[in-house]
Write a protein that holds these residues in place. Structure first.
Motif, short mmCIF file in Angstrom:
data_model
loop_
_atom_site.label_atom_id
_atom_site.label_comp_id
_atom_site.label_asym_id
_atom_site.label_seq_id
_atom_site.Cartn_x
_atom_site.Cartn_y
_atom_site.Cartn_z
N UNK A 35 5.91 2.78 -4.35
CA UNK A 35 6.29 3.51 -2.55
C UNK A 35 6.16 2.07 -1.51
N UNK A 36 7.03 1.67 -1.37
CA UNK A 36 6.90 0.79 0.53
C UNK A 36 5.74 1.12 1.17
N UNK A 37 5.65 2.16 0.85
CA UNK A 37 5.35 3.33 2.55
C UNK A 37 4.21 3.30 2.21
N UNK A 38 3.22 3.19 0.59
CA UNK A 38 2.39 3.71 0.40
C UNK A 38 1.46 2.14 -0.04
N UNK A 39 2.03 1.18 -0.13
CA UNK A 39 0.82 0.15 -0.02
C UNK A 39 1.30 -1.36 0.63
N UNK A 40 2.19 -0.31 1.48
CA UNK A 40 2.52 -2.00 2.74
C UNK A 40 2.23 -1.98 3.89
N UNK A 41 1.50 -2.12 4.70
CA UNK A 41 1.48 -1.88 6.21
C UNK A 41 2.70 -2.10 6.57
N UNK A 42 3.05 -3.01 6.88
CA UNK A 42 4.21 -4.41 7.24
C UNK A 42 5.26 -3.02 7.56
N UNK A 43 5.28 -2.48 6.13
CA UNK A 43 6.69 -1.91 5.59
C UNK A 43 6.77 -0.02 6.48
N UNK A 44 5.62 -0.08 6.69
CA UNK A 44 5.37 1.34 7.13
C UNK A 44 5.22 1.39 9.02
N UNK A 45 5.07 -0.25 9.45
CA UNK A 45 5.50 -0.23 11.59
C UNK A 45 6.55 -0.66 11.05
N UNK A 46 7.38 -0.90 10.18
CA UNK A 46 8.84 -1.48 10.69
C UNK A 46 9.44 -0.68 10.48
N UNK A 47 8.92 0.64 9.43
CA UNK A 47 10.14 2.26 9.77
C UNK A 47 9.94 2.68 10.99
N UNK A 48 8.44 2.48 11.26
CA UNK A 48 8.06 3.38 12.59
C UNK A 48 8.84 2.82 13.77
N UNK A 49 8.73 1.06 13.68
CA UNK A 49 9.31 0.92 14.41
C UNK A 49 11.13 0.78 15.55
N UNK A 50 11.93 0.67 13.70
CA UNK A 50 12.91 1.55 13.96
C UNK A 50 13.03 2.96 14.40
N UNK A 51 12.39 3.46 13.38
CA UNK A 51 12.98 5.81 13.92
C UNK A 51 12.75 5.52 16.06
#
Length: 120
Positions: A102-118
């Motif tokens: 799961x990208x949100x578990x292994x990639x901090x950039x993916x979490x940051x991108x989703x958070x900024x989008x939301x």
């Protein structure tokens, strides 16, 4: 791989001068610039229901002013409710979650991108 379901809320706090019925300030609320987000794999059914499944979704805090995203908790739900992969018309089933994929578990950039989008 895996679909995500998210829910979010903006925190609010009472303005100075008292709350409702206190005689001062008129009970106005001031919205916080922090968005709190919960994200789960699949339909989110497991984390939203009293299914008995232990664990938690990913939890993010997004500062809507600066765009800064902070991960406050990593997901740990063992199963996710998903539509059947090749035949959605057959309904849903519960599948084990492999968080290493799961990208949100292994990639901090993916979490940051989703958070900024939301938070936009």
């Amino acid at each position: 791989p895996g679909a995500f379901q998210s829910s979010s809320s903006s925190s609010s706090s009472s303005s100075q001068g008292g709350g409702f019925g206190s005689g001062g300030g008129g009970g106005r609320k001031r919205l916080s610039s922090t968005l709190e987000v919960e994200v789960a794999v699949g339909l989110g059914e497991t984390s939203a229901s009293a299914s008995g499944e232990r664990g938690s979704p990913w939890r993010l805090e997004v500062d809507q002013t600066s765009g800064h995203v902070r991960t406050t908790e990593f997901a740990s739900l063992g199963k996710a409710r998903m539509f059947h992969t090749r035949a959605a018309h057959l309904g849903v089933n519960d599948e084990a979650v492999d968080y290493s994929r799961q990208a949100l578990s292994v990639d901090g950039d993916a979490r940051a991108a989703l958070g900024r989008r939301l938070g936009a």
